[in-house]
Structures are given as structure tokens and as C-alpha cells.
Scaffold this active site. Structure first.
Site, short mmCIF file in Angstrom:
data_model
loop_
_atom_site.label_atom_id
_atom_site.label_comp_id
_atom_site.label_asym_id
_atom_site.label_seq_id
_atom_site.Cartn_x
_atom_site.Cartn_y
_atom_site.Cartn_z
N LYS A 121 35.64 37.89 30.69
CA LYS A 121 36.80 36.81 31.04
C LYS A 121 37.38 35.87 29.69
O LYS A 121 38.51 35.48 29.77
CB LYS A 121 36.38 36.17 32.42
CG LYS A 121 36.51 36.89 33.68
CD LYS A 121 36.44 35.92 34.57
CE LYS A 121 36.64 36.70 36.09
NZ LYS A 121 36.61 35.71 37.08
N LYS A 204 37.63 48.83 35.62
CA LYS A 204 37.36 48.61 37.08
C LYS A 204 38.73 48.11 37.50
O LYS A 204 39.34 47.60 36.93
CB LYS A 204 36.52 47.23 36.90
CG LYS A 204 35.82 46.78 38.43
CD LYS A 204 34.96 45.41 38.47
CE LYS A 204 35.76 44.30 37.97
NZ LYS A 204 35.15 43.02 38.22
N LYS A 207 42.05 42.53 40.50
CA LYS A 207 43.60 41.83 40.78
C LYS A 207 44.02 41.20 39.58
O LYS A 207 45.28 40.95 39.50
CB LYS A 207 43.15 40.79 41.87
CG LYS A 207 41.74 39.83 41.80
CD LYS A 207 41.48 38.96 42.83
CE LYS A 207 39.79 38.69 43.06
NZ LYS A 207 39.53 38.48 44.03
P1 TYM Z 1 35.34 38.53 42.99
O1 TYM Z 1 36.15 37.89 43.47
O2 TYM Z 1 35.68 39.18 41.65
O3 TYM Z 1 34.96 40.09 44.02
C1 TYM Z 1 34.56 39.80 45.33
C2 TYM Z 1 33.63 40.91 45.84
O4 TYM Z 1 34.69 42.28 45.40
C3 TYM Z 1 33.67 43.05 44.50
N1 TYM Z 1 34.42 43.81 43.72
C4 TYM Z 1 34.46 45.13 43.68
N2 TYM Z 1 33.62 46.10 44.20
C5 TYM Z 1 33.92 47.30 43.62
N3 TYM Z 1 34.99 47.85 42.94
C6 TYM Z 1 35.80 46.85 42.36
N4 TYM Z 1 36.61 47.24 41.59
C7 TYM Z 1 35.51 45.61 42.78
N5 TYM Z 1 36.20 44.29 42.60
C8 TYM Z 1 35.46 43.22 43.11
C9 TYM Z 1 32.65 42.32 43.94
O5 TYM Z 1 31.51 42.84 43.49
C10 TYM Z 1 32.35 40.93 44.96
O6 TYM Z 1 31.22 41.72 45.73
N6 TYM Z 1 31.43 35.66 41.77
C11 TYM Z 1 32.04 36.57 42.71
C12 TYM Z 1 32.70 35.66 44.00
C13 TYM Z 1 31.43 34.59 44.30
C14 TYM Z 1 30.14 35.21 45.12
C15 TYM Z 1 29.37 34.04 45.25
C16 TYM Z 1 29.89 36.48 45.62
C17 TYM Z 1 31.26 33.38 44.30
N7 TYM Z 1 30.09 32.99 44.88
C18 TYM Z 1 28.15 34.20 46.11
C19 TYM Z 1 28.54 36.45 46.24
C20 TYM Z 1 27.80 35.40 46.39
C21 TYM Z 1 33.40 37.18 42.32
O7 TYM Z 1 33.97 36.90 41.39
O8 TYM Z 1 33.71 38.15 43.11
#
Ligand code: TYM
Length: 343
Positions: A121, A204, A207
Site C-alpha cells: 500500500k 488480487k 476495490k
Molecule cells: P479488506 O477491507 O481489505 O477486506 C475485507 C475482507 O475481504 C477479504 N478480501 C478478499 N478475499 C478474497 N479475495 C479477494 N480478492 C479479497 N479482497 C479482500 C479480506 O481478506 C478480508 O477478509 N485489514 C482488513 C480489515 C480488518 C480486519 C480487522 C479483518 C480490520 N480489522 C479485524 C479481520 C479482523 C482489511 O483490510 O480487509
């Protein structure tokens, strides 16, 4: 790795999604769809829209507010029942930021330096990244540990962060001579734990990808879903006889994984069914399946978004319930580290 590794802790699920833009098919298959399944397993489920994480990269305030409500609508439309699961946005429960600070003092710089998501990032100009982006994983650890969560359903890209959470919990317990925090386990299951871009099978689905054609958004209409799948990159080879035949065919494999996850089947079964057929035959089947599964979610999101006050009410109520669990754990943390608590 299961909750059994945490004797004395009630099994509890926590997970979060950043409302930094719309939800994608990757978020849905890697996370949200599985959140809904977990809700039916009789374990307490807590789901959070992590708006504090979202602002680690600048967000337009009006868009952030909209995206937070829209993500909440997406959760509910996909099947999260706010009466059974706790659904809230992070900034409404102050304990996240407070525990985040304590954990900033536990986590080591060397650990943060190994986080691949920060490197991705921040890019080449990491000096210009926010301090929040660097500390992001310790706030995520706070999210999870604040509820003594034992299981964290996530996509593959979040595995490293959940493992770091375990390290932070262990170091806290060690440094203060307590067994206060559990060691939460990442739960990474299913056919689509890493959904790839529809335009480039090595990237990947995200968004933040500048190309909207690279992803399916949960708000996309049936026509948009169909058009994006029809245009998705593939190769000229037919479907192989066995899954192993997809090994070096990233784009083809991605579409098979998406199909399998949407259908609740294994990729091997999907390959078997379409063996010998070209992607010209597979894609229309995938379009029909995706439209059948995702179309109603997008329609329901639109309906829910017509009443933002109701969404805010649900998030507020969720925040109250979350706070009731989090506050005593935060208070106990402050006591353990030696803060005077006199009011
Ligand atoms: P974020 O917002 O990037 O994504 C949210 C969830 O979606 C999953 N994900 C995917 N899974 C499969 N293929 C993809 N292309 C894909 N893109 C996103 C992510 O693995 C995630 O599970 N850091 C985290 C948010 C967070 C969080 C937490 C998660 C903050 N605190 C505590 C679990 C527990 C994040 O940026 O997810």
C-alpha cells in the site's frame, strides 16, 4: 488451529471490512459470504466496518460516510442478521483506538516492517505514507483482542495480520505475566480465499484497482455483472479433465474458483462438470450463476440504502452491544498495564 487452542476462552468470531469504497466479489466470497455461514454455526459473531482503518489512506469524508452505510447494507443484504450478529462501525466504539494505542506499545517495529500489505500500500514512496498505515496491523490486533475473539474469518491476504495479532497477544501476556489475551486463529476456508482480478490473473481483485472491469462490485446490476464476466480474460484452451490442469492458467482457475464458491461446490467438481468445453460455454453458466446469487443482494442493498436512518440505527445499536463486551476487557487491560482508573 482451532478454538480448542484457547482453553478457557469462549469461542467467538470477529472480523472486519474496510469501508474504503464499495464491496467487491473478493470481499463477498473471501469474507462476507463466510461471515453469514458462521452466523449459523451457533458461535457469537461480531462484524465491524473498520472506518478507522479506512482513513489510514485519505478518504473523501462524504464518500466514507456513504461507503460505510453501503457496506452495512451489503452485510445485511448478504444475510447478516443484526439481531444475531453484532454489526457496527469501529469509530463508534472508542475502545478500539484505546486498545490500539496500548498494542502500539507492545508491537515491535521489526514486526511491522515485515508486513507485506504495508509495503504494497505504501509503494515506493513509503516516507509519505501515514503513520496510521504503518500502525494499521496493531489496530487490527486491537479489533480482534478487544473481544477476546478466538476465530477470525478472512481472505488469504489477511493471514499475516492475524498471525501478527497472535504475536502481539503472546508478547502482551508474556510481558505482563498474564494469560489475558487468547491466540486468535485465522479461518481461511472455501474455494475463493483469494479472488483475482478479472483482467489480470496475477493481481488480487481489489476495490482500489483503477479498472472497474477488473472487479465485480456488490452494487453492480445484472447487466454489469454479465458484461464483466463475458469480458473477463481467459485463454483459448478448453476446461481440463482435472483441477491440476489449471495450474498455470491463472485466469481460468480464478473463474473456476469463483464458480465453485458461488455454487458451494469444490473447484474439482466444477472442472469435472465442464471438462472438454471451452470458456465460451463456461462463461454463460458463470454469468447465470453470478446473476442469480449476486443480483438479489444488489437489489436489496438499494432498498436498504433508501433508508439511511435505519442503517444508522442498526450500527448504533450494534456499537452499544460491542461496547458492552469491549469496555470491561479494555478496563482490565489498563489495570494490567498499571493505569490508575479512578472513575
Ligand atoms: P479488506 O477491507 O481489505 O477486506 C475485507 C475482507 O475481504 C477479504 N478480501 C478478499 N478475499 C478474497 N479475495 C479477494 N480478492 C479479497 N479482497 C479482500 C479480506 O481478506 C478480508 O477478509 N485489514 C482488513 C480489515 C480488518 C480486519 C480487522 C479483518 C480490520 N480489522 C479485524 C479481520 C479482523 C482489511 O483490510 O480487509
Amino acid at each position: 488451529m482451532t478454538a480448542a487452542a484457547n482453553p478457557g476462552f469462549t469461542p467467538r468470531i470477529f472480523s472486519g471490512i474496510q469501508p474504503s469504497g464499495g464491496l467487491t466479489l473478493g470481499n463477498y466470497l473471501g469474507a462476507l459470504k463466510r461471515f453469514v455461514e458462521k452466523q449459523d454455526e451457533g458461535i457469537e459473531t461480531i462484524y465491524c466496518l473498520v472506518d478507522l482503518h479506512a482513513i489510514t489512506v485519505w478518504q473523501d469524508p462524504a464518500k466514507l460516510r456513504h461507503a460505510t452505510r453501503e457496506a452495512a447494507a451489503g452485510f445485511i443484504a448478504a444475510g447478516i442478521d443484526p439481531a444475531r450478529s453484532i454489526l457496527f462501525n469501529q469509530s463508534q466504539v472508542g475502545a478500539h483506538a484505546e486498545l490500539g494505542w496500548v498494542l502500539n506499545c507492545v508491537a515491535r517495529l521489526g514486526w511491522m516492517n515485515r508486513m507485506t500489505q504495508f509495503k504494497d500500500k505504501a509503494g515506493k514512496n513509503s516516507e509519505a505514507a501515514s503513520l496510521g498505515l504503518y500502525a494499521y496491523p496493531s489496530l487490527m490486533a486491537a479489533d480482534i483482542l478487544l473481544y477476546h475473539a478466538t476465530m477470525v474469518p478472512v481472505g488469504e491476504d489477511q493471514k499475516q495480520h492475524v498471525e501478527l495479532t497472535r504475536d502481539i497477544a503472546a508478547k502482551f501476556n508474556h510481558d505482563y505475566g498474564v494469560s489475558f489475551f487468547p491466540a486468535p486463529a485465522p479461518v481461511i476456508e472455501g474455494a475463493a480465499t483469494r479472488v483475482m482480478s478479472l483482467r489480470d490473473g496475477t493481481k488480487k481483485m481489489s476495490k482500489s484497482d483503477p479498472s472497474d472491469a477488473s472487479r465485480i462490485n456488490l452494487t453492480d446490476s445484472a447487466d454489469m455483472i454479465a458484461a464483466k464476466i463475458r469480458k473477463a480474460k481467459t485463454d483459448a484452451e478448453p476446461m481440463p479433465e482435472h483441477l491440476a490442469g489449471l495450474k498455470d492458467r491463472a485466469e481460468a482457475k480464478n473463474l473456476v474458483n469463483i464458480y465453485a464458491a458461488l455454487a458451494g461446490r469444490t473447484p474439482a467438481a466444477v472442472v469435472h462438470e465442464f471438462a472438454g468445453k471451452g470458456f465460451g460455454a463456461f462463461k454463460p453458466a458463470l454469468v447465470d450463476l453470478a446473476v442469480a446469487k449476486l443480483g438479489p443482494i444488489s437489489v436489496e442493498m438499494g432498498r436498504l440504502m433508501a433508508d439511511p436512518a435505519e442503517i444508522d440505527r442498526i450500527l448504533g445499536q450494534g456499537a452499544e452491544r460491542a461496547d458492552a463486551i469491549a469496555r470491561p476487557i479494555l478496563e482490565r487491560t489498563f489495570e494490567i498495564v498499571g493505569m490508575v482508573r479512578s472513575r
